[in-house]
Design a protein around this motif. Structure first.
Motif, PDB file in Angstrom:
ATOM      1  N   GLU A 100       0.840  -1.189   0.000  1.00  0.00           N
ATOM      2  CA  GLU A 100       0.000   0.000   0.000  1.00  0.00           C
ATOM      3  C   GLU A 100       0.878   1.243   0.000  1.00  0.00           C
ATOM      4  O   GLU A 100       2.052   1.198   0.372  1.00  0.00           O
ATOM      5  N   PHE A 180      -5.112   9.670   7.282  1.00  0.00           N
ATOM      6  CA  PHE A 180      -6.403   9.170   6.812  1.00  0.00           C
ATOM      7  C   PHE A 180      -7.561   9.746   7.615  1.00  0.00           C
ATOM      8  O   PHE A 180      -7.469   9.958   8.824  1.00  0.00           O
ATOM      9  N   HIS A 300      -6.755   1.799   3.084  1.00  0.00           N
ATOM     10  CA  HIS A 300      -5.651   1.509   3.976  1.00  0.00           C
ATOM     11  C   HIS A 300      -5.992   0.273   4.789  1.00  0.00           C
ATOM     12  O   HIS A 300      -7.139   0.064   5.172  1.00  0.00           O
ATOM     13  N   GLU A 363     -10.982   3.791   6.560  1.00  0.00           N
ATOM     14  CA  GLU A 363     -10.003   4.879   6.515  1.00  0.00           C
ATOM     15  C   GLU A 363      -9.809   5.281   5.054  1.00  0.00           C
ATOM     16  O   GLU A 363      -9.517   4.437   4.210  1.00  0.00           O
TER      17      GLU A 363
END
Length: 365
Positions: A100, A180, A300, A363
């Motif tokens: 990610e 986030f 996320h 998020e």
């Protein structure tokens, strides 16, 4: 000059024209200054609510009659890792190696204005607002613009401009936040009035595990690797958490003359690494799991929490298998590393006599 200010402000709101407010106004300069600069307000009887506001550290900007003039909330900057290789075109991007994108914290800047306050009122509000915002570590920051989300943030600075001529205060407030935005409600909630049918994902987040006496067990073979359930705490002194995660090897299978009390298991297994045998009821691979698919609709990976309710001969400890990895939940201790990746996550849950609700919050950027 006799002038009906209340009628003027009321008609200004509803765009009425041609109303006689008192003495006839002959030029643009005769009109009083609109100190709110046309900002929208909603009237609830005699109470004025400021539409755009922040909630932070137990209070809101509405309490201080603060009008939002400007908001600057850009997306967070990515933590980039680029490596150039001699004689190779372009670069190698290592920013996404853990699956990610990784971001720095984000900076949020808000400009608020307070109108029509005397000098003493301005000084009091400046003192109270500054201390309210700066007297907190990282906590929830709710921006009414992002009505379903909040930031984890702390106030970095408060800059105040005092305008004596206009009797106004201008606050420039800077927050440092985690990258986030986090949903206020848990995923899979069933609060009908709060469901956003365009953005939310309706999904089941609960499993019901069979009671201890209702389980059907599988048989294992010599050489199989097995894991001992988190609920098996009586023999905890024989192995530590690292051993449990690595698993054990079946040395031999034993058919017992009588079934195990309550669970009904018929076989036990001697393990190569331990001096004692374990019933099927203590072995994860011998049990039937309850399968559950959870969708993480954020951008996320998120750590999962759980809420457990027992029935019958149930245990608060249980095990979750995700992508071939076992995660052990010991009573009320939280999971350390059970993360849901963005998208589909297929879980297998092992345990007895418990209703388990998986809880996490979306998020997003």
């Amino acid at each position: 000059m006799s002038f009906d200010y209340e009628a003027y402000e009321r008609d200004l709101k509803y765009n009425n024209v041609g109303t006689d407010y008192g003495e006839v106004l002959t030029s643009e300069s005769d009109y009083p200054i609109d100190l709110t600069y046309g900002l929208t307000r909603e009237e609830y009887g005699t109470i004025t609510r400021l539409e755009e506001h922040l909630t932070f550290n137990g209070r809101t900007t509405k309490e201080f009659d603060m009008y939002l003039i400007e908001r600057d909330a850009p997306t967070p900057e990515e933590f980039e890792q680029h490596i150039s290789v001699p004689y190779r075109q372009g670069y190698i991007d290592f920013s996404h190696r853990n699956g990610e994108r990784v971001y720095h914290g984000r900076t949020l800047t808000y400009v608020f204005q307070i109108f029509g306050a005397t000098k003493n009122e301005r000084k009091v509000k400046e003192f109270n607002i500054t201390n309210w915002l700066m007297n907190s570590g990282e906590t929830q920051l709710i921006d009414s613009h992002d009505f379903d989300y909040y930031y984890n943030a702390k106030c970095k600075s408060v800059n105040v401009e005092d305008d004596e001529e206009r009797q106004t205060l201008i606050f420039t407030i800077v927050f440092i936040a985690q990258p986030f935005k986090i949903s206020k409600l848990y995923e899979g909630h069933d609060i009908w009035d709060d469901i956003n049918f365009e953005l939310d994902y309706l999904q089941a987040t609960r499993v019901v595990l069979k009671d201890l006496g209702a389980m059907t067990y599988k048989r294992l073979k010599v050489g199989d690797t097995l894991h001992i359930g988190a609920w098996q705490e009586g023999r905890k002194d024989l192995y530590d958490e690292a051993d449990r995660l690595k698993g054990f090897t079946v040395e031999r299978e034993q058919l017992e003359s009588t079934p195990e009390d309550i669970s009904g298991a018929r076989y036990s297994y001697k393990l190569l690494e331990l001096p004692i045998a374990y019933w099927q009821s203590a072995i994860i691979e011998a049990m039937e799991p309850v399968e559950l698919t959870l969708w993480n609709t954020g951008v996320h990976k998120v750590l999962v929490d759980t809420e457990v309710n027992l029935y019958g001969l149930g245990y608060r400890s249980f095990v979750v298998e995700l992508d071939g990895v076992y995660h052990f939940k010991h009573r009320d201790k939280p999971f350390k590393n059970l993360f849901l990746k963005p998208g589909e996550n297929k879980l297998k849950v092992y345990g007895y006599g418990a209703t388990i609700d998986f809880k996490w919050k979306r998020e997003v950027i």
